[in-house]
Design an enzyme around this catalytic site. Structure first.
Site, PDB file in Angstrom:
ATOM      1  N   ARG A  37     117.962  49.938 104.095  1.00 57.36           N
ATOM      2  CA  ARG A  37     117.613  51.109 104.902  1.00 57.36           C
ATOM      3  C   ARG A  37     118.672  52.201 104.841  1.00 57.36           C
ATOM      4  O   ARG A  37     118.650  53.148 105.618  1.00 57.36           O
ATOM      5  CB  ARG A  37     117.411  50.704 106.370  1.00 57.36           C
ATOM      6  CG  ARG A  37     116.351  49.632 106.562  1.00 57.36           C
ATOM      7  CD  ARG A  37     114.967  50.161 106.349  1.00 57.36           C
ATOM      8  NE  ARG A  37     113.946  49.141 106.551  1.00 57.36           N
ATOM      9  CZ  ARG A  37     112.654  49.327 106.338  1.00 57.36           C
ATOM     10  NH1 ARG A  37     112.227  50.491 105.884  1.00 57.36           N
ATOM     11  NH2 ARG A  37     111.783  48.356 106.530  1.00 57.36           N
ATOM     12  N   HIS A  67     116.072  43.792  94.593  1.00 61.48           N
ATOM     13  CA  HIS A  67     115.096  44.742  95.139  1.00 61.48           C
ATOM     14  C   HIS A  67     115.834  46.010  95.547  1.00 61.48           C
ATOM     15  O   HIS A  67     116.783  45.971  96.319  1.00 61.48           O
ATOM     16  CB  HIS A  67     114.387  44.128  96.357  1.00 61.48           C
ATOM     17  CG  HIS A  67     113.096  44.795  96.725  1.00 61.48           C
ATOM     18  ND1 HIS A  67     113.014  46.151  96.989  1.00 61.48           N
ATOM     19  CD2 HIS A  67     111.845  44.309  96.885  1.00 61.48           C
ATOM     20  CE1 HIS A  67     111.762  46.455  97.289  1.00 61.48           C
ATOM     21  NE2 HIS A  67     111.025  45.360  97.226  1.00 61.48           N
ATOM     22  N   TYR A  70     114.454  50.578 100.353  1.00 68.26           N
ATOM     23  CA  TYR A  70     113.232  51.284 100.752  1.00 68.26           C
ATOM     24  C   TYR A  70     113.457  52.788 100.919  1.00 68.26           C
ATOM     25  O   TYR A  70     112.507  53.562 100.928  1.00 68.26           O
ATOM     26  CB  TYR A  70     112.703  50.719 102.069  1.00 68.26           C
ATOM     27  CG  TYR A  70     112.384  49.243 102.028  1.00 68.26           C
ATOM     28  CD1 TYR A  70     111.588  48.712 101.011  1.00 68.26           C
ATOM     29  CD2 TYR A  70     112.874  48.375 103.003  1.00 68.26           C
ATOM     30  CE1 TYR A  70     111.284  47.355 100.971  1.00 68.26           C
ATOM     31  CE2 TYR A  70     112.571  47.026 102.974  1.00 68.26           C
ATOM     32  CZ  TYR A  70     111.769  46.524 101.958  1.00 68.26           C
ATOM     33  OH  TYR A  70     111.467  45.182 101.925  1.00 68.26           O
ATOM     34  N   HIS A 107     109.769  50.062  94.733  1.00 69.36           N
ATOM     35  CA  HIS A 107     108.509  50.684  95.100  1.00 69.36           C
ATOM     36  C   HIS A 107     108.445  52.035  94.389  1.00 69.36           C
ATOM     37  O   HIS A 107     109.345  52.864  94.572  1.00 69.36           O
ATOM     38  CB  HIS A 107     108.433  50.889  96.607  1.00 69.36           C
ATOM     39  CG  HIS A 107     108.396  49.610  97.388  1.00 69.36           C
ATOM     40  ND1 HIS A 107     108.320  49.589  98.766  1.00 69.36           N
ATOM     41  CD2 HIS A 107     108.411  48.309  96.992  1.00 69.36           C
ATOM     42  CE1 HIS A 107     108.291  48.337  99.187  1.00 69.36           C
ATOM     43  NE2 HIS A 107     108.350  47.539  98.121  1.00 69.36           N
ATOM     44  N   GLU A 142     106.560  47.753  91.289  1.00 72.29           N
ATOM     45  CA  GLU A 142     105.836  46.877  92.208  1.00 72.29           C
ATOM     46  C   GLU A 142     104.435  47.418  92.496  1.00 72.29           C
ATOM     47  O   GLU A 142     104.252  48.615  92.710  1.00 72.29           O
ATOM     48  CB  GLU A 142     106.612  46.722  93.518  1.00 72.29           C
ATOM     49  CG  GLU A 142     105.953  45.760  94.489  1.00 72.29           C
ATOM     50  CD  GLU A 142     106.858  45.343  95.629  1.00 72.29           C
ATOM     51  OE1 GLU A 142     106.330  44.792  96.614  1.00 72.29           O
ATOM     52  OE2 GLU A 142     108.090  45.547  95.540  1.00 72.29           O
ATOM     53  N   ASP A 176     102.542  41.987  93.885  1.00 72.97           N
ATOM     54  CA  ASP A 176     102.630  41.543  95.273  1.00 72.97           C
ATOM     55  C   ASP A 176     101.225  41.207  95.763  1.00 72.97           C
ATOM     56  O   ASP A 176     100.347  42.067  95.794  1.00 72.97           O
ATOM     57  CB  ASP A 176     103.245  42.651  96.137  1.00 72.97           C
ATOM     58  CG  ASP A 176     103.530  42.196  97.564  1.00 72.97           C
ATOM     59  OD1 ASP A 176     102.579  41.781  98.244  1.00 72.97           O
ATOM     60  OD2 ASP A 176     104.690  42.265  97.994  1.00 72.97           O
ATOM     61  N   HIS A 179      99.998  43.231  98.775  1.00 68.91           N
ATOM     62  CA  HIS A 179      99.758  44.629  98.431  1.00 68.91           C
ATOM     63  C   HIS A 179      98.460  44.823  97.654  1.00 68.91           C
ATOM     64  O   HIS A 179      97.667  45.707  97.968  1.00 68.91           O
ATOM     65  CB  HIS A 179     100.932  45.182  97.614  1.00 68.91           C
ATOM     66  CG  HIS A 179     102.206  45.280  98.374  1.00 68.91           C
ATOM     67  ND1 HIS A 179     103.394  45.653  97.799  1.00 68.91           N
ATOM     68  CD2 HIS A 179     102.492  45.040  99.678  1.00 68.91           C
ATOM     69  CE1 HIS A 179     104.355  45.642  98.698  1.00 68.91           C
ATOM     70  NE2 HIS A 179     103.834  45.261  99.848  1.00 68.91           N
ATOM     71  N   HIS A 211     105.443  38.548  94.025  1.00 67.12           N
ATOM     72  CA  HIS A 211     105.758  38.452  95.446  1.00 67.12           C
ATOM     73  C   HIS A 211     104.587  37.737  96.100  1.00 67.12           C
ATOM     74  O   HIS A 211     103.481  38.286  96.171  1.00 67.12           O
ATOM     75  CB  HIS A 211     105.918  39.840  96.073  1.00 67.12           C
ATOM     76  CG  HIS A 211     107.217  40.495  95.750  1.00 67.12           C
ATOM     77  ND1 HIS A 211     107.421  41.860  95.901  1.00 67.12           N
ATOM     78  CD2 HIS A 211     108.391  40.005  95.303  1.00 67.12           C
ATOM     79  CE1 HIS A 211     108.648  42.163  95.554  1.00 67.12           C
ATOM     80  NE2 HIS A 211     109.262  41.050  95.196  1.00 67.12           N
ATOM     81  N   ASP A 224     100.188  47.655 104.614  1.00 60.97           N
ATOM     82  CA  ASP A 224     101.155  46.679 104.112  1.00 60.97           C
ATOM     83  C   ASP A 224     101.781  45.917 105.280  1.00 60.97           C
ATOM     84  O   ASP A 224     102.736  46.392 105.894  1.00 60.97           O
ATOM     85  CB  ASP A 224     102.215  47.411 103.297  1.00 60.97           C
ATOM     86  CG  ASP A 224     103.317  46.490 102.799  1.00 60.97           C
ATOM     87  OD1 ASP A 224     103.167  45.263 102.925  1.00 60.97           O
ATOM     88  OD2 ASP A 224     104.325  46.999 102.281  1.00 60.97           O
ATOM     89  N   HIS A 226     102.931  41.900 105.847  1.00 59.93           N
ATOM     90  CA  HIS A 226     103.022  40.547 105.303  1.00 59.93           C
ATOM     91  C   HIS A 226     102.815  39.493 106.382  1.00 59.93           C
ATOM     92  O   HIS A 226     103.235  39.669 107.531  1.00 59.93           O
ATOM     93  CB  HIS A 226     104.387  40.317 104.661  1.00 59.93           C
ATOM     94  CG  HIS A 226     104.659  41.175 103.478  1.00 59.93           C
ATOM     95  ND1 HIS A 226     105.774  41.000 102.682  1.00 59.93           N
ATOM     96  CD2 HIS A 226     103.981  42.206 102.929  1.00 59.93           C
ATOM     97  CE1 HIS A 226     105.762  41.895 101.703  1.00 59.93           C
ATOM     98  NE2 HIS A 226     104.682  42.645 101.852  1.00 59.93           N
ATOM     99  N   GLU A 256     108.239  36.814 100.516  1.00 59.98           N
ATOM    100  CA  GLU A 256     108.775  37.860 101.402  1.00 59.98           C
ATOM    101  C   GLU A 256     108.100  37.754 102.769  1.00 59.98           C
ATOM    102  O   GLU A 256     107.826  38.745 103.427  1.00 59.98           O
ATOM    103  CB  GLU A 256     108.512  39.241 100.814  1.00 59.98           C
ATOM    104  CG  GLU A 256     109.205  39.527  99.511  1.00 59.98           C
ATOM    105  CD  GLU A 256     108.877  40.909  98.982  1.00 59.98           C
ATOM    106  OE1 GLU A 256     109.778  41.585  98.513  1.00 59.98           O
ATOM    107  OE2 GLU A 256     107.683  41.305  99.048  1.00 59.98           O
TER     108      GLU A 256
END
Length: 277
Positions: A37, A67, A70, A107, A142, A176, A179, A211, A224, A226, A256
């Site tokens: 973040r 990864h 974000y 992403h 992704e 994913d 997703h 994923h 999205d 999970h 994830e």
């Protein structure tokens, strides 16, 4: 052999993280390349890197996945956002490659109003300044759920990105399950058809990581969220079908799901037990 791991924190250092993977009875892992973040990252000491490499070799880890954060949006038209994204992907590809990490996923980004085509061109430009000919790492696009102005929820968009980069051989795909289910690819009832479409548009040889996530949201919701395996709209049987599919054997799988390390250990155990049945 099933290559399975989870997304795991490296707050205690990358060697300690590898130790936790062993305790979890996993045989690979996904880590953030930096603060997910923010922008900060920690450079491990030479001793820590040596211990990390020793553990992954001794316990025969499968391909490790990094990864990207974000906060990175390579599709943005805002100069300050785009410049930050370019810097992040360039630095992180270089740092993860130096650690011998096989793949880094990101992403693709959100075009935030400039349109998909323009966003894709920005992503291509960002990748071209980040990927060099002599790197061993593969950069993975992704598959996304398609919320808002997200790019990458259709296989054709991922193909357009890869087709435009200077070194397409260094760009692959991470699928994913949450997703693509949310994006409208019916992996519950028509997994074969979805994989055939993926193969026709992109080629299954480009699929380097999965994923494995269940979905809190219904099919084609474009949202999205999970869920733990078996507790969402995809369900246990369909999730196991992904792992058992003959065309997907040998591709590393990363969970994830919203669990801590202890919960993920039990989730991995549950998955392995069901695959033996």
């Amino acid at each position: 052999m099933l290559i399975i791991g989870t997304h795991i924190s490296i707050a205690g250092g990358i060697a300690k993280t590898a130790e936790n993977v062993v305790k979890m009875e996993a045989n690979t892992m996904q880590i953030f390349s930096r603060n997910p973040r923010g922008s900060n990252f920690k450079i491990p000491s030479e001793k820590e890197v040596e211990e990390f490499q020793r553990i992954r070799q001794e316990y025969h880890f499968g391909p490790i996945l990094a990864h990207a954060p974000y906060t990175m949006n390579l599709a943005s038209a805002k100069p300050e956002v785009y410049e930050f994204a370019c810097e992040v992907i360039r630095e992180d590809v270089e740092r993860m490659d130096a650690l011998g990490i096989e793949n880094i996923v990101f992403h693709p980004g959100s075009h935030t109003g400039i349109g998909t085509e323009a966003g894709i061109q920005n992503i291509i430009g960002g990748l071209n300044q980040a990927i060099t000919e002599d790197q061993n790492i593969t950069v993975l696009l992704e598959t996304m759920s398609g919320k808002g102005t997200e790019i990458g929820f259709q296989f054709e968009e991922l193909k357009a990105i890869r087709d435009g980069v200077k070194y397409p051989e260094k760009v692959g795909v991470c699928l994913d399950t949450c997703h693509i289910f949310s994006a409208g690819y019916d992996i519950v009832n028509h997994l074969d058809k979805v994989l055939e479409e993926f193969d026709e548009i992109l080629g299954l040889s480009l699929l380097k990581a999965i994923h494995l996530n269940d979905s809190m949201m219904p099919f084609a919701s474009r949202k999205d969220r999970h869920a733990t395996i078996g507790d969402g709209e995809i369900g246990l049987e369909a999730s196991l079908n992904v792992l058992k599919h003959p065309k997907l054997q040998g591709i590393p799988v990363y969970l994830e799901t919203p669990l801590d390390d202890a919960g993920h250990k039990e989730e991995i155990k549950m998955i392995r037990e069901h695959l033996k049945m």
